[in-house]
Design a protein around this motif. Sequence first.
Motif, short mmCIF file in Angstrom:
data_model
loop_
_atom_site.label_atom_id
_atom_site.label_comp_id
_atom_site.label_asym_id
_atom_site.label_seq_id
_atom_site.Cartn_x
_atom_site.Cartn_y
_atom_site.Cartn_z
N GLU A 1 0.55 1.35 17.21
CA GLU A 1 0.50 1.44 15.75
C GLU A 1 -0.15 0.19 15.16
N VAL A 2 -1.06 0.39 14.20
CA VAL A 2 -1.65 -0.76 13.51
C VAL A 2 -1.05 -0.81 12.11
N ARG A 3 -0.32 -1.88 11.85
CA ARG A 3 0.35 -2.02 10.54
C ARG A 3 -0.55 -2.80 9.58
N VAL A 4 -0.81 -2.20 8.42
CA VAL A 4 -1.69 -2.84 7.44
C VAL A 4 -0.96 -2.95 6.10
N TRP A 5 -0.99 -4.13 5.51
CA TRP A 5 -0.40 -4.33 4.18
C TRP A 5 -1.50 -4.24 3.12
N LEU A 6 -1.30 -3.35 2.18
CA LEU A 6 -2.22 -3.24 1.04
C LEU A 6 -1.40 -3.24 -0.24
N GLY A 7 -2.07 -3.51 -1.36
CA GLY A 7 -1.37 -3.49 -2.65
C GLY A 7 -0.97 -2.07 -3.02
N SER A 8 0.06 -1.95 -3.86
CA SER A 8 0.59 -0.62 -4.20
C SER A 8 -0.43 0.29 -4.86
N ILE B 1 0.07 2.29 6.91
CA ILE B 1 -0.22 1.47 5.73
C ILE B 1 1.07 1.21 4.96
N GLU B 2 1.36 -0.05 4.74
CA GLU B 2 2.57 -0.40 4.00
C GLU B 2 2.15 -0.95 2.65
N LEU B 3 2.46 -0.21 1.59
CA LEU B 3 2.03 -0.62 0.25
C LEU B 3 3.04 -1.61 -0.34
N GLN B 4 2.53 -2.68 -0.87
CA GLN B 4 3.40 -3.73 -1.42
C GLN B 4 3.10 -3.94 -2.91
N PRO B 5 4.14 -4.09 -3.73
CA PRO B 5 3.89 -4.37 -5.14
C PRO B 5 3.28 -5.77 -5.32
N ILE B 6 2.50 -5.96 -6.36
CA ILE B 6 1.83 -7.24 -6.56
C ILE B 6 2.82 -8.36 -6.88
N ASP C 1 -0.17 -6.34 11.19
CA ASP C 1 -1.34 -6.69 12.01
C ASP C 1 -2.48 -7.15 11.11
N VAL C 2 -2.65 -6.43 10.00
CA VAL C 2 -3.69 -6.79 9.04
C VAL C 2 -3.05 -7.00 7.68
N LEU C 3 -3.32 -8.15 7.11
CA LEU C 3 -2.74 -8.48 5.82
C LEU C 3 -3.87 -8.62 4.81
N SER C 4 -3.83 -7.83 3.75
CA SER C 4 -4.88 -8.00 2.73
C SER C 4 -4.37 -9.01 1.71
N LEU C 5 -5.26 -9.91 1.33
CA LEU C 5 -4.85 -11.00 0.43
C LEU C 5 -5.84 -11.20 -0.70
#
Lengths: 411, 304
Positions: free
Chosen positions: A32-39, A63-68, A86-90
């Motif tokens: 599994e590739v876990r990726v954080w993106l904004g909500s 894809i794990e959506l995170q609030p800003i 694994d991948v963090l969007s910033l």
Amino acid sequence: MKRNWVKWLCAVAVVGTLCTGMAIGASAEDKEVRVWLGSWWDGEVEWMTQKFAEDNPGYTLSIELQPIANYQDNATSAILGGSGPDVLSLDTLFLPAMMDQGLLQPLDDFAAENGLTEDKFVDTVYDAGRTEDALYAIPYRFTCTSLYYNKTMFDEAGIEYPTDDITIDGLCELSAQLTKDGKYGFGIAASKNDMANVMTSFVPFLWGEGGDFVNEDITAGTMSTPESIEGIKKWVGLYLDGSVPEGCINYAITADLFPLAMSGEIAMIPMGDSNIVKIDEFAQENGFEWGVCLHPGLVRAAGWSFTIPSSIEDRDGAETFIKWFMQPEILSMNNTVLPALKEAQNMGKWGDELYDIYKKQADQCKNAPQTPAWTQIQLIVTEELQNALSGSVSCEDAAAAMDERINEVLG
Amino acid sequence: MSNRSKKVLTTRRKREWGAGLLFVSPSVIAMACMVAYPLVLVLIYSFCKVALPKFDLKYIGFENIRKVLTSSQLPIVLKNTILWTFVSLFIRFVLGFASALILQVDFKGKTLFRIITLLPWTMPSIVAANLWRWIYNPDTGILNFLVKQINPAAATNWLGNSSTALMAVIISYSWMGFPYLMLMIVAGLQGIPKEYTEAARIDGANSIQVFFRITLPQLKGFLLILTLLEIISGFNSFDLIFTMTGGGPGVATETVGLNIYRMAFQNYDFGKASSMGILLLVLVMIGFVVYSLGQRRKARRWQG
């Protein structure tokens, strides 16, 4: 005696169950590739997950959506706690401090091998993810703000629409003219719980007047130079003159100014590409006309990038995802953010003329200072701007206090 | 009892103790991991420069503490924290007591009243914070709308004005937390034997006398524990302030909890954040020790 046996058996069972549970939990394995993106990526999750699985057999995308709100803090806690994705969007604003703290892995080799080189991107966002030693971020989103205006409100006031050559002074004048009967000409954002928004709102005035936060080698604050003070005065002046809503001291752009602009309470606001479609649809439904032109001054170049947290040992999944998503035809399939990859900017819906203004504005924008101390500088500037807005101190005193505190941080 | 019987009894007790200890051992280990370990770690960090991401430590003595104590914002932040904690505690107690006493009386619509008073407590803090932001909004908020009907000059920017912002967030925080106190006080009130109040009434005591002479003294120990819990919660909480004002305007609503959070997770200065945490801990402990000594002296005087 019998009772004692039962007690001992129960006690051993409790301890045994706990130990077994821990052992089972630790043995799980997957691709599994876990990726954080904004909500705000909510609408993209389904197709991304399916397409990724089709194009990359043996991998699944989560894809794990995170609030800003608290995004950076949550990301930091997750990385430090060993549960980072694994991948963090910033956001580009988060990058300097996180790069400096060793929370991200270098991506130079990966970028070179996959042709993700500087010439293919909007240069400001690419620069934001780079230090003198290494590249830590691959930008996928470029954004900046242009000047949105409500044509209907201008028509009602008998005032000509703003054009691409509008100046900061011109904007202030228009704002004063349009402010009447409980409606406002312009909106600024000064909320301390969304400081990135404060910077977006404030920097066109600061940079437009020739001022800046720090000197070139980032060793001292320059907020009390005559140019910077002029920028502060013009921005604060809008509030003190009553040309912007009184609540602006606690307003953010998307959360507060945007709804007021939609409901016709504010004639002009800085607006990013992600809101332009929403306002277009809303205007059509509610019968008002709108326009957009270049924002006066220099606006803040903003963007989001993919990074690989330092807590990740096996980069294979992360690299597979970034390589896949950064293909122009895949990146342009998203309907949420304007791509940072130049080729993708003219593909799919992003080729629509609605977005031309943002590609044009890219020539009139620049990055916030690339220093790990940026988060602290941002806080200092916001606090002192709020002091000036609330009338507790003069603009000159606020500027002097900013420099004093910035120098302390940089010193 | 013969020696043999004593021996059998001792062996049985030992076995029972052994099994008992084994039963509680998971909890003891969990407590040690979750309470003692972080506390020791915070203490160590406060004397070190902490380098991420591996938390490498470099001993720097009292440097972090010196920085915290010499910060120009410290007096304001401490003042705000004390006001935030104690003013909200007072308001929560007044509202909690009033509601609890109302719930002691039988009346039509009591269930509805109970549900309504519990609502603020069930609301997530982010929702409550945004609700209050809307109420206080100077442009579109209901509070200014109402104030303007009575006296337009009194309308103000409640969260944007340095002199009103702290009180505004304190009111919101008190509103959110009073139902918890109400529930606790209701439980406490139900534990007071009815004979006491009946006897007092027969002796001619009025409602105020019953409240101050019977109810309050009976709840004393209970209220003390509630006060301690509320003070600890007040010193540590910051989520509502963070959402409503972010500590602004300027530092008008900045509290120690918010400051620690910002130092650690936005500035990545875990050493300084830990020093601030230790400082807060010491302050709270001094407060409790002084209070406990005072209470003990009072009790002795009563007994004497």
